[in-house]
Enzyme design. Structure first.
Site, PDB file in Angstrom:
ATOM      1  N   LYS A 244       0.915  -1.271   0.124  1.00  0.00           N
ATOM      2  CA  LYS A 244       0.059   0.007  -0.036  1.00  0.00           C
ATOM      3  C   LYS A 244       0.991   1.367  -0.057  1.00  0.00           C
ATOM      4  O   LYS A 244       1.875   1.355   0.878  1.00  0.00           O
ATOM      5  CB  LYS A 244      -0.903  -0.180   1.194  1.00  0.00           C
ATOM      6  N   GLU A 329     -20.553  -4.204   8.365  1.00  0.00           N
ATOM      7  CA  GLU A 329     -21.690  -3.277   9.137  1.00  0.00           C
ATOM      8  C   GLU A 329     -22.653  -4.027   9.593  1.00  0.00           C
ATOM      9  O   GLU A 329     -22.969  -3.856  10.875  1.00  0.00           O
ATOM     10  CB  GLU A 329     -21.956  -2.293   8.204  1.00  0.00           C
ATOM     11  N   ARG A 357     -26.142   0.211   5.182  1.00  0.00           N
ATOM     12  CA  ARG A 357     -26.247  -1.448   4.674  1.00  0.00           C
ATOM     13  C   ARG A 357     -26.854  -2.118   5.845  1.00  0.00           C
ATOM     14  O   ARG A 357     -27.289  -3.385   5.630  1.00  0.00           O
ATOM     15  CB  ARG A 357     -24.914  -1.823   4.198  1.00  0.00           C
TER      16      ARG A 357
END
Length: 372
Positions: A244, A329, A357
């Site tokens: 990353k 979530e 969601r």
């Protein structure tokens, strides 16, 4: 050939190997330039640059379909599909979205921004392609924590039953927004550490063909790998190890800070942070105070600790009172009810746009069970 001369994937195919390496470097410079001023997902996009460049060199976009999970790592894709100008000039920045947007290009298939959707979208494209009896390659790029979302598991389960071309690229940079959590990511690490030879392999167990690619930030190595899976006759997992922030040392050394900074100084690598006296910082201080008083309380995050000022130092100090469930979530919301029923005190700070969601869990699991 230089980056400024690339307007489509077709232009890339005329490049020499040396030119491709140079174009990868130029793309990273452009990404760093825009995000240092405008902000944005600099770390994810730098890490994925070689994958995207190799994909566009080998495949034929938009005929071949590329889906970017969340799409916050797709800056190189935008730059290579005639949107370079939107990354170069400050007065043009606002003309190019930070996410996939079909209004900008026919190379962007979907409006994207939520995590863990790419594999479901790929399943749909595979079914539609096969019903229409066409032959394009379907490629889904997922990573940066998105594989922990429940929808990704559901789609993997479905995709494994198909007997038709679908190339799934797992961009494994050993990070979500912060550090990874969960058994799946321990498994990915085991696959990395053993160069794919460990006895356990969840992807093979599900029925996928599987390959591990160590040099995920080498565009030339990736081109050779991608050429070998053109028109592959069944779903295959390409597990690719990347870094990353690759190509910008400050982002490599501080991947959490450079996931999505508002701006930063390119020369010093200093990220501009505005955490003092914000609502989030004040709330975080009070929550931590309460957790210190009440040892049966805990704080849960769905992979977004930084947004609520939960620094690595605070997370370490909280120990078992800090729980990161990954980009999940729905699980996080229902988890609250179980913890509350066990007479503990769970706290879930969550972005309102990420909560959408989990509305069903909020109503049916938290509210109906009076979990207060």
């Amino acid at each position: 050939m230089k980056l400024s001369q690339i307007h489509s994937a077709g232009d890339l195919k005329q490049c020499t190997e040396a030119e491709l390496v140079e174009i990868a470097r130029e793309i990273r410079e452009v990404i760093i330039h825009r995000t240092s001023i405008q902000g944005g997902h600099v770390g994810p996009s730098l890490g994925a640059t070689d994958i995207i460049l190799a994909l566009h060199y080998v495949f034929n976009c938009p005929d071949d379909k590329i889906i970017f999970d969340i799409s916050h790592q797709s800056y190189a894709h935008k730059i290579l599909t005639n949107r370079l100008e939107g990354f170069m000039e400050e007065n043009k920045f606002c003309t190019v979205s930070g996410y996939s947007n079909p209004c900008e290009s026919n190379c962007d298939l979907f409006h994207l921004g939520h995590a863990s959707t790419a594999l479901s979208l790929a399943c749909g494209l595979v079914i539609g392609r096969d019903l229409n009896q066409t032959k394009e390659n379907i490629i889904a790029l997922i990573g940066d924590g998105a594989l922990s979302g429940g929808e990704a598991f559901e789609a993997l389960n479905h995709l494994a039953t198909m007997q038709s071309n679908c190339i799934v690229i797992i961009n494994d940079n050993d990070q979500s927004i912060a550090e990874n959590h969960g058994g799946l990511y321990k498994h990915l690490k085991e696959l990395r550490d053993t160069n794919r030879t460990c006895t356990n392999n969840i992807f093979k167990a599900l029925g996928f063909d599987y390959r591990y690619i160590e040099e995920g930030n080498s565009v030339l190595s990736l081109i050779a790998e991608f050429k070998s899976v053109i028109n592959y006759p069944r779903p295959i997992i390409l597990h690719i190890r990347t870094t990353k922030g690759f190509g910008y040392k400050a982002a490599e050394m501080a991947p959490e800070d450079f996931h999505n900074p508002s701006s930063f100084d390119v020369k010093t690598g200093t990220v501009n942070k505005n955490h003092d006296n914000t609502y989030e910082s004040i709330a975080a201080k009070e929550l931590i105070t309460q957790l210190e008083i009440n040892k049966s309380a805990c704080i849960i995050t769905a992979a977004t600790p930084g947004g609520f000022c939960l620094t690595p130092e605070i997370r370490q100090k909280l120990g078992a009172q800090y729980i990161d469930v990954g980009i999940a979530e729905e699980h996080a919301m229902t988890l609250l009810t179980g913890i509350a029923r066990a007479n503990a005190k769970p706290i879930l700070p969550i972005y309102s746009t990420f909560l959408q969601r989990a509305y069903d869990q909020l109503i049916n699991d938290v509210c109906i069970n009076n979990s207060n």
